[in-house]
Scaffold this motif. Sequence first.
Motif, PDB file in Angstrom:
ATOM      1  N   LYS A 108       2.778  -0.720  -1.334  1.00 44.74           N
ATOM      2  CA  LYS A 108       1.167  -0.612  -1.470  1.00 44.74           C
ATOM      3  C   LYS A 108       0.667  -0.540  -0.252  1.00 44.74           C
ATOM      4  CE  LYS A 108      -2.725  -2.755  -3.240  1.00 44.74           C
ATOM      5  NZ  LYS A 108      -3.394  -4.001  -3.898  1.00 44.74           N
ATOM      6  N   ALA A 109       1.177  -1.286   0.714  1.00 46.85           N
ATOM      7  CA  ALA A 109       0.725  -0.811   2.278  1.00 46.85           C
ATOM      8  C   ALA A 109       1.009   0.475   2.803  1.00 46.85           C
ATOM      9  CB  ALA A 109       1.179  -1.847   3.054  1.00 46.85           C
ATOM     10  N   CYS A 110       2.037   1.022   2.633  1.00 46.81           N
ATOM     11  CA  CYS A 110       2.396   2.354   3.155  1.00 46.81           C
ATOM     12  C   CYS A 110       1.494   3.280   2.419  1.00 46.81           C
ATOM     13  CB  CYS A 110       3.924   2.659   2.596  1.00 46.81           C
ATOM     14  SG  CYS A 110       5.120   1.706   3.473  1.00 46.81           S
ATOM     15  N   TRP A 111       1.395   3.414   0.930  1.00 49.14           N
ATOM     16  CA  TRP A 111       0.409   4.249   0.382  1.00 49.14           C
ATOM     17  C   TRP A 111      -1.015   4.130   1.030  1.00 49.14           C
ATOM     18  CZ3 TRP A 111       3.400   7.772  -1.374  1.00 49.14           C
ATOM     19  CH2 TRP A 111       4.194   7.556  -2.016  1.00 49.14           C
ATOM     20  N   GLU A 112      -1.284   2.974   1.198  1.00 49.43           N
ATOM     21  CA  GLU A 112      -2.745   2.471   1.715  1.00 49.43           C
ATOM     22  C   GLU A 112      -2.854   3.096   2.949  1.00 49.43           C
ATOM     23  OE1 GLU A 112      -3.563  -1.412   0.873  1.00 49.43           O
ATOM     24  OE2 GLU A 112      -3.961  -1.096  -1.226  1.00 49.43           O
ATOM     25  N   ALA A 113      -2.035   3.110   3.934  1.00 50.89           N
ATOM     26  CA  ALA A 113      -2.100   3.683   5.210  1.00 50.89           C
ATOM     27  C   ALA A 113      -2.040   5.240   5.445  1.00 50.89           C
ATOM     28  CB  ALA A 113      -0.619   3.142   6.225  1.00 50.89           C
TER      29      ALA A 113
END
Length: 172
Positions: A108-113
């Motif tokens: 999720k953090a990767c997508w949000e970045a």
Amino acid sequence: MIESLISQYAAINESDIGQCSVLIVDDDEISALVVSEMLAKIVNTEVLCDSTLVLKKCIAIKPDLVLLDVNMPKKNGLEVCKEIKSTRETEDIPIMFLTGSVEHDVQKACWEAGATDFIVKPILAMTLEHRVKNILLNAMRIKFLSQISFRDPLTGLYNRHHLNAEVSAALK
């Protein structure tokens, strides 16, 4: 008009991918070289092991894709991705994360970045090749659509849509 655009669009194919460059960023040099070797037959690759130099490298060589490890010392991949996406010269470069983590929060953090794609280690060469090809083909298509939407087809001059985009970007 549409038929000529379609014929131009059809000219974008997998053979064009061989001219693309991919920057592989991983603090583990062996892992980076393995990924580079997996992709060497389809794209031009360059390896970088220092995450603090990624933005400078991206501005200098303008890669068509960045493969980025999530867990790195100094600056992690999420910070590097946000830095790339927040810089005008590099904001359009697609980023694919490479990580050994299968945790929901990490993905999720990767997508949000700002990630374009995500692949879990250990990496299957065939899967990596197909994902890289798809990302690069889509990037070429987007560039083509951008060109035809911002330029007059008869004169080749920039149109009002380009002016609107440039004014709003300049005001930022």
